[in-house]
Design a protein around this motif. Sequence first.
Motif, PDB file in Angstrom:
ATOM      1  N   ASN A  30       0.612  -1.024  -0.278  1.00 29.70           N
ATOM      2  CA  ASN A  30       0.165   0.195  -0.166  1.00 29.70           C
ATOM      3  C   ASN A  30       0.297   1.262   0.275  1.00 29.70           C
ATOM      4  O   ASN A  30       0.576   2.259  -0.509  1.00 29.70           O
ATOM      5  CB  ASN A  30      -1.009   0.094   1.311  1.00 29.70           C
TER       6      ASN A  30
ATOM      7  N   ILE B   6      -1.429   1.810  -7.118  1.00 30.83           N
ATOM      8  CA  ILE B   6      -2.542   1.713  -5.906  1.00 30.83           C
ATOM      9  C   ILE B   6      -2.347   3.255  -5.952  1.00 30.83           C
ATOM     10  O   ILE B   6      -1.426   4.066  -5.521  1.00 30.83           O
ATOM     11  CB  ILE B   6      -1.877   0.883  -4.649  1.00 30.83           C
TER      12      ILE B   6
ATOM     13  N   SER C 175      -1.611   5.435  -2.889  1.00 28.62           N
ATOM     14  CA  SER C 175      -0.402   4.621  -2.527  1.00 28.62           C
ATOM     15  C   SER C 175       0.602   5.817  -2.178  1.00 28.62           C
ATOM     16  O   SER C 175       0.955   6.989  -2.856  1.00 28.62           O
ATOM     17  CB  SER C 175       0.750   3.674  -3.323  1.00 28.62           C
TER      18      SER C 175
END
Length: 318
Positions: free
Chosen positions: A62, A68, A71
């Motif tokens: 993450n 993502i 992130s």
Amino acid sequence: MRLLKNTLFLLISTVFIINIFSCSKNNYYKRSEFLMGTIVEITCPDQQAIDIAFNEIRRVENLLSKYIPDSEVSKLNASGKLKVGPDLLYVLIKAKEFYLASNGAFDVTVGPLVDIWKKAIKNNVLPKSEDIKNAKQLVGFDKVLIDEKESTIAFLKEGIKVDLGAMGKGYAVDCAIKKVRDFGVKSCLISVAGDIFCLGDKNGEPWQVGIQHPRNKKELLDILNLKDQAVSTSGDYQQMFVVGDKRYSHMIDPHTGHPAESKVISATVLAQDCLTADALATTIFVLGKEKGLDLVNYYNNSRALIYTEDDIHVFDMF
Ligand code: AMP
Ligand code: MG
């Protein structure tokens, strides 16, 4: 070269973890999850430690994944300047170290070129040379400023993007192993695809990790007996693509802007930590056998097994 028979193999991308279940003192649990774009597998006698390790790998993903959207890496790539936490700061300091040690062959700012070549793989069409030229302007870790005291990262050019695909998995393994150790567990094997750490031993015997033959999935090139050691394998068969009769690797040579043409088809590196093993295995692909081995020698505790295209021979430093 050895081909093992009558042994239970578990295929994990580039490697096989070999489990011998006989005469075990401890019962081992083995769990897999899909994380960091691949299969993560953890083998350990303590179920709680397995949970702790998966949580830690999820935490690192993450932070470091460019896929993502929220992130830390994605935020940095979008803004070009960011105050970052200790994980990303540490990983980028190490990225700079490998960039300098490899004369720029290892470069996590290769992101724009990776994106162009990924699109090429998807469409099976080679990128335009103009696009490669433009992307190359955005590549170079010398355009990344790290302020360790302030914990800030700043890009000196708009459009720079970092891609931690070559070292993030190794770092996640190291973090998870640290958590498991701190929890008091002395035996555990964590693999994130080809990036592995073997903590302690398994009921008094070393962990056994088999290296997959790069051209024949069912064959093992070698078996490593490991204790408290990291091992990473990069192979051109993982994400390569073919146009006409030419194979293209997913490792990019930042100096040419093209997939690496080093003739290496599989590189395995042993090191004290998995981040180092991961980064070096990728770098060997770009530098080729000779220069790659020089770099591995420079990192005292690392050793390598390199297989090239010409003659699938073993350059063995074990
Ligand atoms: P690995 O599977 O660990 O060998 O890493 C491969 C990934 O590293 C690629 O998918 C890219 O995201 C990234 N990469 C490709 N070329 C380079 C390079 N020259 N330096 C650093 N990272 C790279
Ligand atoms: Mg790597």
